[in-house]
Design a protein around this motif. Structure first.
Motif, PDB file in Angstrom:
ATOM      1  N   ARG A  83     -50.306  25.742   3.027  1.00 29.77           N
ATOM      2  CA  ARG A  83     -49.069  26.533   3.113  1.00 29.77           C
ATOM      3  C   ARG A  83     -47.884  26.379   1.849  1.00 29.77           C
ATOM      4  NH1 ARG A  83     -49.478  31.016   6.177  1.00 29.77           N
ATOM      5  NH2 ARG A  83     -50.601  30.380   8.124  1.00 29.77           N
ATOM      6  N   ASP A  84     -47.925  24.925   1.575  1.00 27.91           N
ATOM      7  CA  ASP A  84     -46.868  24.682   0.642  1.00 27.91           C
ATOM      8  C   ASP A  84     -47.483  25.367  -0.803  1.00 27.91           C
ATOM      9  OD1 ASP A  84     -44.926  22.639  -0.822  1.00 27.91           O
ATOM     10  OD2 ASP A  84     -46.871  22.083  -1.940  1.00 27.91           O
ATOM     11  N   LEU A  85     -48.621  25.480  -1.111  1.00 26.04           N
ATOM     12  CA  LEU A  85     -49.156  26.015  -2.286  1.00 26.04           C
ATOM     13  C   LEU A  85     -48.829  27.570  -2.194  1.00 26.04           C
ATOM     14  CD1 LEU A  85     -50.550  25.289  -4.815  1.00 26.04           C
ATOM     15  CD2 LEU A  85     -52.757  25.842  -4.038  1.00 26.04           C
ATOM     16  N   VAL A  86     -48.845  28.205  -1.055  1.00 21.68           N
ATOM     17  CA  VAL A  86     -48.710  29.690  -0.698  1.00 21.68           C
ATOM     18  C   VAL A  86     -47.271  30.042  -0.954  1.00 21.68           C
ATOM     19  CG1 VAL A  86     -48.745  31.475   0.639  1.00 21.68           C
ATOM     20  CG2 VAL A  86     -50.762  30.060   0.591  1.00 21.68           C
ATOM     21  N   SER A  87     -46.305  28.791  -0.608  1.00 24.02           N
ATOM     22  CA  SER A  87     -44.884  29.558  -0.709  1.00 24.02           C
ATOM     23  C   SER A  87     -44.704  29.406  -2.078  1.00 24.02           C
ATOM     24  CB  SER A  87     -44.227  28.080   0.023  1.00 24.02           C
ATOM     25  OG  SER A  87     -44.372  26.976  -0.755  1.00 24.02           O
ATOM     26  N   ARG A  88     -45.264  29.069  -3.072  1.00 22.95           N
ATOM     27  CA  ARG A  88     -44.923  28.862  -4.638  1.00 22.95           C
ATOM     28  C   ARG A  88     -45.600  30.005  -5.152  1.00 22.95           C
ATOM     29  NH1 ARG A  88     -46.778  23.881  -6.691  1.00 22.95           N
ATOM     30  NH2 ARG A  88     -47.743  23.238  -4.478  1.00 22.95           N
ATOM     31  N   MET A  89     -46.265  31.060  -4.308  1.00 16.73           N
ATOM     32  CA  MET A  89     -47.210  32.192  -5.001  1.00 16.73           C
ATOM     33  C   MET A  89     -46.258  33.300  -4.969  1.00 16.73           C
ATOM     34  SD  MET A  89     -50.736  31.140  -3.230  1.00 16.73           S
ATOM     35  CE  MET A  89     -51.582  32.511  -4.114  1.00 16.73           C
ATOM     36  N   THR A  90     -46.488  34.232  -5.966  1.00 11.05           N
ATOM     37  CA  THR A  90     -46.034  35.471  -5.835  1.00 11.05           C
ATOM     38  C   THR A  90     -46.912  36.256  -4.873  1.00 11.05           C
ATOM     39  OG1 THR A  90     -47.012  36.335  -7.954  1.00 11.05           O
ATOM     40  CG2 THR A  90     -45.002  35.175  -8.216  1.00 11.05           C
ATOM     41  N   VAL A  91     -46.400  37.535  -4.845  1.00 11.81           N
ATOM     42  CA  VAL A  91     -47.128  38.612  -3.935  1.00 11.81           C
ATOM     43  C   VAL A  91     -48.361  38.944  -4.871  1.00 11.81           C
ATOM     44  CG1 VAL A  91     -46.988  40.991  -2.985  1.00 11.81           C
ATOM     45  CG2 VAL A  91     -45.168  39.423  -2.722  1.00 11.81           C
ATOM     46  N   GLU A  92     -48.308  39.114  -5.907  1.00 13.26           N
ATOM     47  CA  GLU A  92     -49.305  39.445  -6.825  1.00 13.26           C
ATOM     48  C   GLU A  92     -50.507  38.388  -6.809  1.00 13.26           C
ATOM     49  OE1 GLU A  92     -45.993  42.096  -7.721  1.00 13.26           O
ATOM     50  OE2 GLU A  92     -46.195  39.877  -7.650  1.00 13.26           O
ATOM     51  N   GLU A  93     -50.177  37.066  -6.949  1.00 14.62           N
ATOM     52  CA  GLU A  93     -50.825  36.104  -6.821  1.00 14.62           C
ATOM     53  C   GLU A  93     -51.607  35.833  -5.430  1.00 14.62           C
ATOM     54  OE1 GLU A  93     -48.756  32.850 -10.155  1.00 14.62           O
ATOM     55  OE2 GLU A  93     -48.254  32.957  -8.048  1.00 14.62           O
ATOM     56  N   LYS A  94     -50.932  36.271  -4.548  1.00 18.03           N
ATOM     57  CA  LYS A  94     -51.616  36.044  -3.005  1.00 18.03           C
ATOM     58  C   LYS A  94     -52.659  37.155  -3.115  1.00 18.03           C
ATOM     59  CE  LYS A  94     -47.104  34.728  -1.014  1.00 18.03           C
ATOM     60  NZ  LYS A  94     -46.221  35.000  -0.157  1.00 18.03           N
ATOM     61  N   ALA A  95     -52.263  38.310  -3.410  1.00 13.05           N
ATOM     62  CA  ALA A  95     -53.375  39.292  -3.353  1.00 13.05           C
ATOM     63  C   ALA A  95     -54.345  38.989  -4.247  1.00 13.05           C
ATOM     64  CB  ALA A  95     -52.489  40.614  -3.871  1.00 13.05           C
ATOM     65  N   ASN A  96     -54.204  38.221  -5.587  1.00 14.07           N
ATOM     66  CA  ASN A  96     -55.340  38.079  -6.280  1.00 14.07           C
ATOM     67  C   ASN A  96     -56.323  37.218  -5.692  1.00 14.07           C
ATOM     68  OD1 ASN A  96     -56.441  38.504  -9.087  1.00 14.07           O
ATOM     69  ND2 ASN A  96     -55.646  36.394  -9.332  1.00 14.07           N
ATOM     70  N   VAL A  97     -55.746  36.081  -5.014  1.00 17.52           N
ATOM     71  CA  VAL A  97     -57.023  35.325  -4.294  1.00 17.52           C
ATOM     72  C   VAL A  97     -57.757  36.025  -3.218  1.00 17.52           C
ATOM     73  CG1 VAL A  97     -55.652  33.122  -5.080  1.00 17.52           C
ATOM     74  CG2 VAL A  97     -55.293  34.227  -2.884  1.00 17.52           C
ATOM     75  N   THR A  98     -57.180  37.061  -2.720  1.00 13.47           N
ATOM     76  CA  THR A  98     -57.753  37.681  -1.553  1.00 13.47           C
ATOM     77  C   THR A  98     -58.774  38.562  -1.794  1.00 13.47           C
ATOM     78  OG1 THR A  98     -56.127  39.368  -1.265  1.00 13.47           O
ATOM     79  CG2 THR A  98     -55.641  37.320  -0.185  1.00 13.47           C
ATOM     80  N   ARG A  99     -59.215  38.686  -3.336  1.00  9.86           N
ATOM     81  CA  ARG A  99     -60.164  39.696  -3.761  1.00  9.86           C
ATOM     82  C   ARG A  99     -61.202  39.297  -4.517  1.00  9.86           C
ATOM     83  NH1 ARG A  99     -58.455  43.372  -8.741  1.00  9.86           N
ATOM     84  NH2 ARG A  99     -60.770  43.196  -8.906  1.00  9.86           N
ATOM     85  N   GLY A 100     -62.304  39.882  -4.826  1.00  9.36           N
ATOM     86  CA  GLY A 100     -63.350  39.531  -5.651  1.00  9.36           C
ATOM     87  C   GLY A 100     -63.025  40.110  -7.296  1.00  9.36           C
TER      88      GLY A 100
END
Length: 793
Positions: A83-100
């Motif tokens: 959660r600490d790491l996710v709080s520092r991520m942008t929306v684009e970065e979050k979307a990037n780790v959820t895809r292949g």
């Protein structure tokens, strides 16, 4: 209408029964849902819902629960960091780790270099790292199940985990309990761990634990109801098959084994291709949000099967966390959906957090090796991860070999001097038309293998593996005969081979192949049956060895007086020949047991012989048999199998005595009918489900002349058995021994609350019924030596 209301009420999650909904939560009125339900089931006029064995409705469950690490301290720590790491991520970065993304592995997630988040490497499969050099080819899941050995299941998982970690694979795509094995001719049954949910659950739990002890994320699959290959995916004909099942059957058969894997901390779960109760499995909110993430407290991430995502916003909100092998309907579109409010940023953050929490949970942030995955055309430094796993593979190969016929102590061999070997399955290659070895190719080469292409050590599709070598039965027998200065004659091609009347024994090797992407068309084949009968027509000591990817009927020849011994040798992996020779020569006393029922005729499997076949735009597979699959159906119908579930012979004999049953009581009263709902769930379900409620004991004695081990099996009949429940269900097994002649040892079976419970569709809880529980202990589902009971009042 009261029956309709009660049954429907039981399908809805508990939160839906409250008078007010949570924000964003869709709630069906009883009247509306009843209308949908009856439309889905096509109820004939006057038919009550209680008479309908499936419902065909998947009620909505929203929002998707947030992973928070509440199930134990280790998950809590992982989530704190994630959660600490996710709080520092942008929306684009979050979307990037959820895809292949395209990459060197079968699946590769997006990375975030600025935060030190690497691309995670996913790889097949459940029986070894597929498509690579210097890795091991382990026995298939169905073979491991045939060992009925918890210790070997755990060691199997550990060895596979070590090889995946050694090659830098973060996520192993296995183990398998979906398909469970509902359909006798199902193309992927061999990847799983039997069609009994208890046996499959023990295997799922042990293998998951072993893989993750090595630091690799295990991915139990396929969630859920992926029970056939025909129409499992959307085609030009229309949508994928809809597996329609009632709530109780869903829990007691198909969810049951996954609970064990979750209990052992599984970090990922893969959702399946087909529809479940008319909703695609990777966007089925009842299966993902309701059962997996709420009821079972799943803390990890849900990854789609490859190209199994069928929608963008719907799959995100229904609980899918990661899409493979590319962006699917996500990527930039997911970012846009968050921007316009179709998917909440909280949901996106939870998707990313679940992936990263699993990464932290397995401590992969600490010195995890980089992926060492190569194609056959790449020149590379060999990364050898085989270690001494060949010994374990041989041990499991022998332990999962099932002796089903042995007339006049034909086996074990007593130093034979003259053996004949016949059949295409005896060696790695068979016949002059075969211009290439079946091993060494990629995924595509797994398809198209037929029964005449040589010895079978694995089967086809993504669940297959890549052996560094194959010890064939012929090779192993040559090694034995050469030491004894014997003589060997062989013919791998002919249907009617040349007789050798001086032979001590004739071994006939046949197999039964299966693969992903298609279901089997038969449980036998004419060529093999004729081969056995032709050899048996002149050889008075004919021994048949069957390497099989599942059930193989044998009534064409099993009663022939010259067929003196028969072994079901499964899919034993690279050490196939050595494992078999150890059993044939008596180095290992066979203790394998059948993980399925072998019928006398294919028709005995009834409606569960074939997959549902339909050219309809919206095809259906209605699980009208409910809880009665395999031996449960044979028991209900008083149908005599050729070889029953749990059956297997030994070179010695065993006696059972002294059955004792004790019900454990928690002060000041007996266990409650329902678990205490004020206690939060853990991963795998309510913690009370795993408490031991009763203990069964008996003594097993070796009454024969040689050392051996016995698989003692416990079967239970719950109150109502024979009416709304199977007559008996496997609820325990213990491999006792090895015991020397005359030696006795106690077998102890611990029964948990879950083992004795049924799923109450109204209360939406596991329930201990009041009344008499019947208990049997024996050597198979039909060879029941001891009987007793206990009462829960």
């Amino acid at each position: 209408m009261n029956v309709l209301r009660s049954a429907l009420y039981g399908m809805l999650p508990r939160s839906r029964r409250e008078s007010r909904a949570e924000p964003g939560q869709a709630v069906l009125s009883t009247k509306t849902a009843a209308a949908l339900l009856c439309a889905a089931c096509s109820l004939p006029a006057g038919l009550e819902l209680s008479e309908v064995p499936y419902y065909g409705l998947s009620p909505p469950v929203y929002p998707s629960p947030l992973g928070n690490g509440s199930t134990d301290a280790r998950w809590a720590s992982a989530y704190g960091r994630a959660r600490d790491l996710v709080s520092r991520m942008t929306v684009e970065e979050k979307a990037n780790v959820t895809r292949g993304w395209p990459g060197i592995c079968v699946g590769n997630t997006g990375d975030v270099p600025r935060l030190g988040i690497p691309s995670l490497c996913f790889a097949d499969g459940p029986a070894g790292l597929r498509g690579q050099e210097f890795v091991s080819a382990f026995p298939a899941g169905i073979h491991v199940a045939a060992t009925f050995d918890r210790d070997l299941m755990l060691e199997y998982g550990r060895a596979i985990g070590r090889e995946f970690r050694g090659r830098g694979v973060n996520v192993a795509l296995g183990p398998v309990a979906g398909p469970l094995g509902r359909v006798a001719r199902g193309g992927r049954n061999w990847e799983g761990l039997s069609n009994d949910p208890y046996l499959a659950g023990v295997g799922m739990g042990a293998i998951t634990r072993g893989i993750q002890e090595a630091g690799v994320i295990a991915t139990p699959k396929h969630w859920l109801l992926n029970e056939q290959e025909f129409r499992r995916r959307r085609t030009p004909l229309g949508e994928a098959i809809s597996a329609n099942v009632d709530d109780r059957t869903l829990h007691e058969l198909y969810v049951f084994p996954f609970m064990d894997a979750l209990r052992e901390g599984a970090g990922a779960v893969m959702c399946s291709y087909q529809r479940a109760n008319h909703s695609y499995a990777c966007q089925n909110s009842k299966l993902l949000n309701g059962i997996l993430k709420t009821e079972l407290g799943f803390e990890g991430f849900v990854v789609s099967d490859w190209d199994a995502q069928m929608s963008g916003v719907a799959s995100a909100n229904a609980g899918l966390d990661l899409v493979m092998p590319n962006a699917g309907f996500w990527g930039a579109e997911l970012v846009q959906a968050v921007r316009n409010g179709s998917v909440s940023e909280e949901r996106l953050g939870d998707m990313a957090a679940r992936i990263l929490a699993s990464w932290y949970y397995l401590h992969q942030e600490n010195d995890y090796p980089p992926p060492a995955i190569y194609t056959n055309m790449q020149k590379h430094f060999p990364v050898d991860v085989q270690a001494d796993h060949a010994k374990l593979i041989e041990e499991i190969g022998a332990a999962g070999t099932v002796l089903v016929k042995n007339i006049n102590n034909t086996l074990p061999f007593k130093k034979p001097r003259f053996l004949c070997v016949y059949g295409y399955d005896a060696t790695v290659k068979a016949g002059p038309w075969q211009n290439r070895d079946r091993y060494g190719g990629g995924y595509e080469d797994n398809f198209g293998w037929n029964t005449l292409n040589g010895t079978l050590i694995t089967a086809g599709g993504s669940g297959g593996n890549s052996p560094p070598y194959v010890v064939s039965p012929f090779q192993a027998l040559q090694e034995r005969l050469s030491k004894d200065r014997g003589i060997l004659r062989w013919d791998f091609y002919s249907e009617n081979p040349t007789p050798y009347v001086n032979a001590d024994a004739c071994l006939v090797f046949i197999n039964a192949y299966a693969s992903e992407s298609f279901d089997r068309t038969s449980l036998t084949d004419d060529f093999s049956d004729r081969l056995v009968l032709n050899v048996a027509s002149w050889c008075a000591n004919t021994i048949v060895v069957v390497h099989s990817a599942g059930i193989r009927t044998v009534d064409a020849w099993i009663t022939h007086p010259n067929v003196t011994a028969t072994l079901f040798a499964g899919l034993p992996g690279q050490e196939s020949g050595h494992a078999l020779a150890a059993v044939l020569y008596g180095d290992v006393n066979p203790s394998g047991r059948l993980p399925y029922t072998v019928a006398r005729a294919e028709a005995d499997y009834g409606a569960l012989l074939n997959s549902s076949v339909s050219a309809a735009r919206f095809p259906e597979a209605n699980f009208t048999e409910r809880l009665w699959i395999d031996y449960r159906a044979f028991d209900r119908d008083a149908l005599a199998p050729r070889f029953e579930f749990g059956f297997g012979l030994s070179y010695t004999s065993f006696a059972y005595a002294g059955l004792a049953v004790s019900l454990l009581r928690r002060a000041p009263a007996a266990p409650a009918e329902f678990p205490d709902q004020s206690v939060p769930v853990v991963q795998g379900g309510h913690p009370a489900l795993w408490e031991v409620v009763a203990v069964v004991r008996c003594t097993v004695t070796n009454t024969g002349a040689v050392e051996g081990a016995e698989v003692a099996q416990l079967y239970v009949g719950v109150p109502g058995a024979g009416e709304d429940s199977p007559v008996r269900q496997l609820r325990g097994f213990v491999k006792v021994g090895p015991l020397v002649p005359g030696q006795a040892r106690e077998a102890v079976f611990e029964l948990t609350r879950r083992d004795l419970s049924v799923w109450d569709v109204v209360a939406q809880q596991w329930r201990l019924r009041r009344g008499r529980y019947a208990v049997w202990v024996g050597a198979s589902s039909r060879d029941l030596r001891l009987a007793g009971d206990f009462v829960i009042e």
